[in-house]
Motif scaffolding. Structure first.
Motif, mmCIF file in Angstrom:
data_model
loop_
_atom_site.group_PDB
_atom_site.id
_atom_site.type_symbol
_atom_site.label_atom_id
_atom_site.label_comp_id
_atom_site.label_asym_id
_atom_site.label_seq_id
_atom_site.Cartn_x
_atom_site.Cartn_y
_atom_site.Cartn_z
ATOM 1 N N ALA A 179 -1.235 -3.451 -10.784
ATOM 2 C CA ALA A 179 -0.040 -4.254 -10.533
ATOM 3 C C ALA A 179 0.921 -3.528 -9.593
ATOM 4 O O ALA A 179 1.580 -4.157 -8.758
ATOM 5 N N GLU A 180 1.005 -2.213 -9.711
ATOM 6 C CA GLU A 180 1.865 -1.437 -8.813
ATOM 7 C C GLU A 180 1.372 -1.519 -7.366
ATOM 8 O O GLU A 180 2.174 -1.598 -6.426
ATOM 9 N N ASP A 181 0.041 -1.528 -7.196
ATOM 10 C CA ASP A 181 -0.520 -1.685 -5.848
ATOM 11 C C ASP A 181 -0.160 -3.052 -5.272
ATOM 12 O O ASP A 181 0.154 -3.184 -4.081
ATOM 13 N N GLU A 182 -0.207 -4.083 -6.128
ATOM 14 C CA GLU A 182 0.151 -5.438 -5.684
ATOM 15 C C GLU A 182 1.622 -5.503 -5.297
ATOM 16 O O GLU A 182 1.980 -6.087 -4.269
ATOM 17 N N GLN A 183 2.479 -4.902 -6.102
ATOM 18 C CA GLN A 183 3.906 -4.899 -5.779
ATOM 19 C C GLN A 183 4.176 -4.203 -4.450
ATOM 20 O O GLN A 183 5.053 -4.606 -3.691
ATOM 21 N N LYS A 184 3.431 -3.164 -4.178
ATOM 22 C CA LYS A 184 3.645 -2.370 -2.970
ATOM 23 C C LYS A 184 3.171 -3.088 -1.718
ATOM 24 O O LYS A 184 3.869 -3.111 -0.693
ATOM 25 N N ASP A 185 1.975 -3.687 -1.764
ATOM 26 C CA ASP A 185 1.350 -4.208 -0.550
ATOM 27 C C ASP A 185 1.034 -5.700 -0.563
ATOM 28 O O ASP A 185 0.569 -6.247 0.434
ATOM 29 N N GLY A 186 1.258 -6.377 -1.694
ATOM 30 C CA GLY A 186 0.970 -7.805 -1.758
ATOM 31 C C GLY A 186 1.961 -8.613 -0.946
ATOM 32 O O GLY A 186 3.082 -8.172 -0.660
ATOM 33 N N LYS A 187 1.561 -9.834 -0.586
ATOM 34 C CA LYS A 187 2.405 -10.704 0.241
ATOM 35 C C LYS A 187 2.870 -11.946 -0.506
ATOM 36 O O LYS A 187 3.961 -12.451 -0.263
ATOM 37 N N ASN A 188 2.051 -12.452 -1.406
ATOM 38 C CA ASN A 188 2.381 -13.692 -2.089
ATOM 39 C C ASN A 188 3.457 -13.463 -3.151
ATOM 40 O O ASN A 188 3.319 -12.605 -4.025
ATOM 41 N N ALA A 189 4.514 -14.225 -3.092
ATOM 42 C CA ALA A 189 5.655 -14.021 -3.980
ATOM 43 C C ALA A 189 5.296 -14.211 -5.453
ATOM 44 O O ALA A 189 5.762 -13.459 -6.316
ATOM 45 N N ASP A 190 4.471 -15.215 -5.742
ATOM 46 C CA ASP A 190 4.089 -15.462 -7.128
ATOM 47 C C ASP A 190 3.258 -14.307 -7.689
ATOM 48 O O ASP A 190 3.438 -13.898 -8.841
ATOM 49 N N ALA A 191 2.331 -13.799 -6.872
ATOM 50 C CA ALA A 191 1.476 -12.699 -7.311
ATOM 51 C C ALA A 191 2.291 -11.422 -7.527
ATOM 52 O O ALA A 191 2.076 -10.691 -8.502
ATOM 53 N N VAL A 192 3.220 -11.161 -6.623
ATOM 54 C CA VAL A 192 4.072 -9.973 -6.759
ATOM 55 C C VAL A 192 4.935 -10.074 -8.019
ATOM 56 O O VAL A 192 5.130 -9.085 -8.743
ATOM 57 N N LYS A 193 5.417 -11.284 -8.314
ATOM 58 C CA LYS A 193 6.225 -11.479 -9.524
ATOM 59 C C LYS A 193 5.387 -11.245 -10.772
ATOM 60 O O LYS A 193 5.844 -10.595 -11.723
#
Length: 216
Positions: A179-193
């Motif tokens: 999840a930390e990797d997603e927060q750092k480099d993800g683009k989709n707002a729903d996924a980051v949330k």
């Protein structure tokens, strides 16, 4: 330190080393697969699916990148194993606090699985990770092997509580790292949330599980 704890820690070290290879392989395969998808550009998030999205449709159908795709594809089986572990607690667990944690896991992760599958469908992506020779889900950060699951299923009472807590702590830490990797480099707002929700919820559960382990 018990023989199980020593063996468990050795396996934990091997899993942590393996997860980098899993993530890198998934990224490579996802990037290669992009060449076969007409009109799809994961890096920019521009796709035929997002261009034709209907008004009012979830933001999940909008901008996304390969990190978002890999996050969902990896977190789905990760959550599924957590639910499998939670089901084993029925009739085996004796600690009331642990039973409460099991209930929280089921209430949070079942809906998250369905949500992530919906994202992947909206993004026109497979809901399962591409298979890689010599790799299975047990190489993913925090995932248990079949032998681990069988050993847990053979436990009952306090022994089950302690082993479940130890295994779920490692499992949660793997999910938190993803999840930390997603927060750092993800683009989709729903996924980051969702990644943020996973970090918050599972970090709190790790503390509860550790308190169970620390009991005499």
């Amino acid at each position: 330190m018990t023989a199980f704890t020593r063996a468990f820690r050795r396996k934990s070290t091997r899993r942590i080393a393996a997860v980098g290879a899993v993530t890198a392989g998934a990224l490579l395969l996802s990037a290669c697969g992009g060449d076969d998808m007409s009109g799809m550009d994961h890096g920019s998030g521009n796709s035929s699916a997002s261009a034709s999205a209907e008004p009012g449709k979830s933001a999940a159908a909008g901008d996304f990148n390969d990190i978002d795709v890999n996050f969902a594809q990896m977190m789905i089986p990760h959550h599924e194993q957590a639910l499998e572990m939670a089901k084993l607690a029925d009739g085996r667990a004796s600690d009331s606090e642990l039973k409460d944690i099991v209930s929280k896991i089921e209430k949070a992760q079942e809906p998250e699985i369905e949500t992530m599958k919906g994202w992947l469908t909206a993004w026109d992506q497979p809901t399962e990770m591409p298979s890689m020779p010599g790799m299975d889900h047990s190489g993913m950060s925090g995932m248990m092997s079949d032998a681990d699951m069988k050993e847990l299923a053979a436990m009952k009472g306090t022994e089950f509580d302690k082993m479940f807590a130890q295994m779920m702590i490692e499992h949660h830490k793997g999910a938190i790292s993803m999840a930390e990797d997603e927060q750092k480099d993800g683009k989709n707002a729903d996924a980051v949330k969702m990644a943020g929700d996973i970090i918050k919820g599972q970090s709190a559960e790790v503390k509860q599980l550790q308190s169970i382990l620390d009991r005499p």
